[in-house]
Write a protein that holds these residues in place. Structure first.
Motif, PDB file in Angstrom:
ATOM      1  N   ALA A   1      53.179  -5.484  45.799  1.00  0.00           N
ATOM      2  CA  ALA A   1      53.347  -6.268  47.027  1.00  0.00           C
ATOM      3  C   ALA A   1      52.151  -7.187  47.240  1.00  0.00           C
ATOM      4  CB  ALA A   1      53.512  -5.326  48.221  1.00  0.00           C
ATOM      5  N   ALA A   2      50.948  -6.665  47.000  1.00  0.00           N
ATOM      6  CA  ALA A   2      49.737  -7.474  47.158  1.00  0.00           C
ATOM      7  C   ALA A   2      49.730  -8.629  46.166  1.00  0.00           C
ATOM      8  CB  ALA A   2      48.496  -6.597  46.989  1.00  0.00           C
ATOM      9  N   GLU A   3      50.111  -8.360  44.922  1.00  0.00           N
ATOM     10  CA  GLU A   3      50.127  -9.414  43.906  1.00  0.00           C
ATOM     11  C   GLU A   3      51.100 -10.525  44.286  1.00  0.00           C
ATOM     12  OE1 GLU A   3      48.258  -9.769  41.311  1.00  0.00           O
ATOM     13  OE2 GLU A   3      47.290  -7.795  41.137  1.00  0.00           O
ATOM     14  N   ARG A   4      52.257 -10.144  44.777  1.00  0.00           N
ATOM     15  CA  ARG A   4      53.250 -11.145  45.167  1.00  0.00           C
ATOM     16  C   ARG A   4      52.725 -12.003  46.320  1.00  0.00           C
ATOM     17  NH1 ARG A   4      58.742 -11.590  44.223  1.00  0.00           N
ATOM     18  NH2 ARG A   4      58.950  -9.495  43.365  1.00  0.00           N
ATOM     19  N   ALA A   5      52.105 -11.364  47.299  1.00  0.00           N
ATOM     20  CA  ALA A   5      51.560 -12.107  48.430  1.00  0.00           C
ATOM     21  C   ALA A   5      50.381 -12.985  48.005  1.00  0.00           C
ATOM     22  CB  ALA A   5      51.127 -11.141  49.525  1.00  0.00           C
ATOM     23  N   MET A   6      49.578 -12.506  47.050  1.00  0.00           N
ATOM     24  CA  MET A   6      48.469 -13.319  46.552  1.00  0.00           C
ATOM     25  C   MET A   6      48.981 -14.570  45.845  1.00  0.00           C
ATOM     26  SD  MET A   6      46.031 -10.237  45.168  1.00  0.00           S
ATOM     27  CE  MET A   6      45.082 -11.313  44.092  1.00  0.00           C
ATOM     28  N   ALA A   7      50.061 -14.440  45.087  1.00  0.00           N
ATOM     29  CA  ALA A   7      50.639 -15.609  44.422  1.00  0.00           C
ATOM     30  C   ALA A   7      51.133 -16.624  45.443  1.00  0.00           C
ATOM     31  CB  ALA A   7      51.786 -15.174  43.503  1.00  0.00           C
ATOM     32  N   LEU A   8      51.779 -16.150  46.512  1.00  0.00           N
ATOM     33  CA  LEU A   8      52.204 -17.056  47.575  1.00  0.00           C
ATOM     34  C   LEU A   8      51.002 -17.713  48.232  1.00  0.00           C
ATOM     35  CD1 LEU A   8      54.362 -18.219  49.512  1.00  0.00           C
ATOM     36  CD2 LEU A   8      54.019 -16.178  50.932  1.00  0.00           C
ATOM     37  N   SER A   9      49.978 -16.930  48.557  1.00  0.00           N
ATOM     38  CA  SER A   9      48.791 -17.465  49.210  1.00  0.00           C
ATOM     39  C   SER A   9      48.134 -18.552  48.373  1.00  0.00           C
ATOM     40  CB  SER A   9      47.797 -16.326  49.484  1.00  0.00           C
ATOM     41  OG  SER A   9      46.606 -16.820  50.055  1.00  0.00           O
ATOM     42  N   ALA A  10      48.085 -18.346  47.056  1.00  0.00           N
ATOM     43  CA  ALA A  10      47.451 -19.333  46.173  1.00  0.00           C
ATOM     44  C   ALA A  10      48.211 -20.651  46.156  1.00  0.00           C
ATOM     45  CB  ALA A  10      47.351 -18.768  44.758  1.00  0.00           C
ATOM     46  N   ALA A  11      49.519 -20.597  46.459  1.00  0.00           N
ATOM     47  CA  ALA A  11      50.337 -21.806  46.433  1.00  0.00           C
ATOM     48  C   ALA A  11      50.344 -22.551  47.768  1.00  0.00           C
ATOM     49  CB  ALA A  11      51.775 -21.452  46.048  1.00  0.00           C
ATOM     50  N   LEU A  12      49.813 -21.931  48.813  1.00  0.00           N
ATOM     51  CA  LEU A  12      49.794 -22.547  50.142  1.00  0.00           C
ATOM     52  C   LEU A  12      48.453 -23.220  50.400  1.00  0.00           C
ATOM     53  CD1 LEU A  12      51.558 -19.682  52.136  1.00  0.00           C
ATOM     54  CD2 LEU A  12      52.547 -21.858  51.410  1.00  0.00           C
ATOM     55  N   PRO A  13      48.391 -24.172  51.336  1.00  0.00           N
ATOM     56  CA  PRO A  13      47.130 -24.871  51.593  1.00  0.00           C
ATOM     57  C   PRO A  13      46.031 -23.915  52.039  1.00  0.00           C
ATOM     58  CG  PRO A  13      48.979 -25.986  52.665  1.00  0.00           C
ATOM     59  CD  PRO A  13      49.499 -24.681  52.172  1.00  0.00           C
ATOM     60  N   ALA A  14      44.826 -24.139  51.534  1.00  0.00           N
ATOM     61  CA  ALA A  14      43.676 -23.332  51.948  1.00  0.00           C
ATOM     62  C   ALA A  14      43.181 -23.801  53.309  1.00  0.00           C
ATOM     63  CB  ALA A  14      42.562 -23.438  50.918  1.00  0.00           C
ATOM     64  N   ALA A  15      42.560 -22.858  54.047  1.00  0.00           N
ATOM     65  CA  ALA A  15      41.953 -23.168  55.352  1.00  0.00           C
ATOM     66  C   ALA A  15      42.924 -23.934  56.247  1.00  0.00           C
ATOM     67  CB  ALA A  15      40.646 -23.945  55.163  1.00  0.00           C
ATOM     68  N   ASP A  16      44.111 -23.365  56.417  1.00  0.00           N
ATOM     69  CA  ASP A  16      45.164 -23.993  57.202  1.00  0.00           C
ATOM     70  C   ASP A  16      45.720 -22.948  58.162  1.00  0.00           C
ATOM     71  OD1 ASP A  16      48.211 -24.704  57.618  1.00  0.00           O
ATOM     72  OD2 ASP A  16      47.254 -26.550  56.947  1.00  0.00           O
ATOM     73  N   PRO A  17      46.003 -23.328  59.418  1.00  0.00           N
ATOM     74  CA  PRO A  17      46.492 -22.318  60.370  1.00  0.00           C
ATOM     75  C   PRO A  17      47.852 -21.728  60.003  1.00  0.00           C
ATOM     76  CG  PRO A  17      45.726 -24.295  61.525  1.00  0.00           C
ATOM     77  CD  PRO A  17      45.766 -24.633  60.065  1.00  0.00           C
ATOM     78  N   TRP A  18      48.688 -22.488  59.274  1.00  0.00           N
ATOM     79  CA  TRP A  18      50.063 -22.054  59.042  1.00  0.00           C
ATOM     80  C   TRP A  18      50.145 -20.718  58.304  1.00  0.00           C
ATOM     81  CZ3 TRP A  18      54.701 -21.966  60.598  1.00  0.00           C
ATOM     82  CH2 TRP A  18      55.766 -21.637  59.752  1.00  0.00           C
ATOM     83  N   PRO A  19      49.454 -20.539  57.149  1.00  0.00           N
ATOM     84  CA  PRO A  19      49.556 -19.257  56.449  1.00  0.00           C
ATOM     85  C   PRO A  19      48.506 -18.236  56.864  1.00  0.00           C
ATOM     86  CG  PRO A  19      48.502 -20.855  55.025  1.00  0.00           C
ATOM     87  CD  PRO A  19      48.735 -21.537  56.343  1.00  0.00           C
ATOM     88  N   ALA A  20      47.801 -18.482  57.968  1.00  0.00           N
ATOM     89  CA  ALA A  20      46.662 -17.628  58.318  1.00  0.00           C
ATOM     90  C   ALA A  20      47.069 -16.184  58.589  1.00  0.00           C
ATOM     91  CB  ALA A  20      45.920 -18.204  59.529  1.00  0.00           C
ATOM     92  N   GLU A  21      48.194 -15.976  59.281  1.00  0.00           N
ATOM     93  CA  GLU A  21      48.578 -14.599  59.593  1.00  0.00           C
ATOM     94  C   GLU A  21      48.912 -13.823  58.324  1.00  0.00           C
ATOM     95  OE1 GLU A  21      50.986 -13.412  63.157  1.00  0.00           O
ATOM     96  OE2 GLU A  21      52.439 -12.863  61.600  1.00  0.00           O
ATOM     97  N   GLN A  22      49.654 -14.452  57.404  1.00  0.00           N
ATOM     98  CA  GLN A  22      49.962 -13.763  56.159  1.00  0.00           C
ATOM     99  C   GLN A  22      48.690 -13.387  55.405  1.00  0.00           C
ATOM    100  OE1 GLN A  22      51.852 -16.387  57.251  1.00  0.00           O
ATOM    101  NE2 GLN A  22      53.590 -15.050  57.706  1.00  0.00           N
ATOM    102  N   ARG A  23      47.709 -14.282  55.415  1.00  0.00           N
ATOM    103  CA  ARG A  23      46.466 -14.001  54.698  1.00  0.00           C
ATOM    104  C   ARG A  23      45.632 -12.935  55.400  1.00  0.00           C
ATOM    105  NH1 ARG A  23      45.724 -20.352  53.325  1.00  0.00           N
ATOM    106  NH2 ARG A  23      46.538 -20.286  51.173  1.00  0.00           N
ATOM    107  N   ASN A  24      45.664 -12.895  56.716  1.00  0.00           N
ATOM    108  CA  ASN A  24      44.952 -11.829  57.424  1.00  0.00           C
ATOM    109  C   ASN A  24      45.559 -10.464  57.118  1.00  0.00           C
ATOM    110  OD1 ASN A  24      42.817 -12.605  59.904  1.00  0.00           O
ATOM    111  ND2 ASN A  24      44.015 -14.327  59.158  1.00  0.00           N
ATOM    112  N   VAL A  25      46.888 -10.392  57.104  1.00  0.00           N
ATOM    113  CA  VAL A  25      47.559  -9.128  56.753  1.00  0.00           C
ATOM    114  C   VAL A  25      47.242  -8.749  55.316  1.00  0.00           C
ATOM    115  CG1 VAL A  25      49.801  -8.002  56.446  1.00  0.00           C
ATOM    116  CG2 VAL A  25      49.403  -9.470  58.439  1.00  0.00           C
TER     117      VAL A  25
END
Length: 338
Positions: free
Chosen positions: A246-270
């Motif tokens: 689950a962590a690996e899948r979420a990390m792959a998504l996080s890497a594809a989303l903009p860095a330092a952006d409010p939109w994916p912030a909650e997913q990255r905090n979790v």
């Protein structure tokens, strides 16, 4: 367990972990640069106008998301506008008076009323009273899945039976088969209805992620299920492998989303929380770097009345762990460790 990880235990309860070394990523922003629940560039002006008592920008924003079928943004904005209406109701009352049948106003009103019912000791009774409003919101625009996500949350609070929830779920999926908010609502219903059945929740989340496109937020659903397991302390133990997957899948998504952006912030905090619980310090630090200055109330409000302070303490401990001898590790839990 490596000694550096022991310092995180006042903040995060975790299993014993065996570490392997990797180089730590660069640190994230300084504590005084981190902000809580920052709105994005579209929501911010609507909230500023609402603070002045003007509802028109919020109405225009939600109308634009509905016209463009931006259901993930619409869901996020609806939740934030409802929270603001709870704290500052004047602008919303003027919107209600000006546009009683506006589908955008109706969806915010349904969210607001369901949220209020959840906070009340008389939750079940208040949720029954809210049912007609949730139904009205669902009839506002037949394409919109957000009222159906609200209906799923409403059903969980009302302790509705599985047959009714299946009907709501089918209606939501007909409208948006990969809508993250509806999937989270369904996952939370599963967790509450079958308390401790985390294997079922992880299986549901994994199947949904496999069916979703690579860039969909549903790719973060398994890590949301992993978070629920790690914070529940109930039910049979789950082997480490699906948690790491689950962590690996979420990390792959996080890497594809903009860095330092409010939109994916909650997913990255979790994801940061889950990675720390799995002992993966370097990976957690990489998420801190990608998150940038954007802390979110969830998940940290699960552990403290000061979510920003709690998030900052975890970030500081992560940096300290990576700086000490034996720190900066990428942890993999062994099957005998959990």
């Amino acid at each position: 367990m490596v000694d550096t990880m022991a310092l995180l235990l006042p903040f995060l309860r975790g299993p014993r972990i065996r570490m392997t070394r990797t180089a730590p990523p660069p640190p994230g922003p300084h504590a005084d640069e981190v902000l809580l629940d920052v709105p994005d560039a579209r929501l911010g002006p609507a909230l500023v106008a609402a603070a002045r008592g003007e509802h028109e920008p919020a109405a225009a924003l939600l109308a634009a998301t509905r016209a463009a079928g931006e259901w993930e943004h619409r869901d996020r904005y609806t939740t934030r506008l409802a929270a603001f209406a709870h704290a500052r109701p004047e602008w919303f009352e003027s919107w209600r008076a000006a546009a009683p049948r506006d589908p955008d106003r109706l969806v915010v009103d349904a969210q607001l009323r369901v949220d209020r019912a959840w906070r009340s000791p008389a939750r079940a009774e208040l949720l029954r009273e809210v049912s007609p409003l949730v139904t009205a919101a669902a009839h506002g625009d037949d394409r919109d899945p957000v009222p159906w996500r609200i209906a799923l949350d409403h059903a969980r609070g009302a302790q509705a039976g599985p047959k009714y929830v299946e009907e709501l779920w089918s209606a939501a999926m007909r409208r948006a088969p990969h809508h993250y908010g509806c999937h989270v609502a369904a996952l939370r219903y599963l967790a509450s209805s079958f308390h401790g059945s985390h294997h079922e929740c992880l299986d549901f989340a994994d199947r949904a992620a496999q069916d979703a496109p690579p860039g969909s937020l549903v790719q973060a659903l398994p890590v949301r299920a992993a978070f629920a397991y790690l914070t529940d302390g109930c039910g049979p133990e789950v082997a480490p492998a699906p948690l790491h997957a689950a962590a690996e899948r979420a990390m792959a998504l996080s890497a594809a989303l903009p860095a330092a952006d409010p939109w994916p912030a909650e997913q990255r905090n979790v994801l940061t929380y889950v990675l720390v619980r799995l002992g993966r310090v370097a990976d957690a630090l990489e998420q801190v770097r990608l998150t940038g200055p954007y802390a979110t109330s969830f998940p940290w409000d699960r552990f403290s009345d000061d979510p920003l302070g709690h998030c900052l303490r975890v970030r500081d401990e992560l940096r300290g762990a990576s700086d000490r001898p034996g720190g900066g590790h990428h942890g993999r839990a062994r099957s005998g460790d959990h």
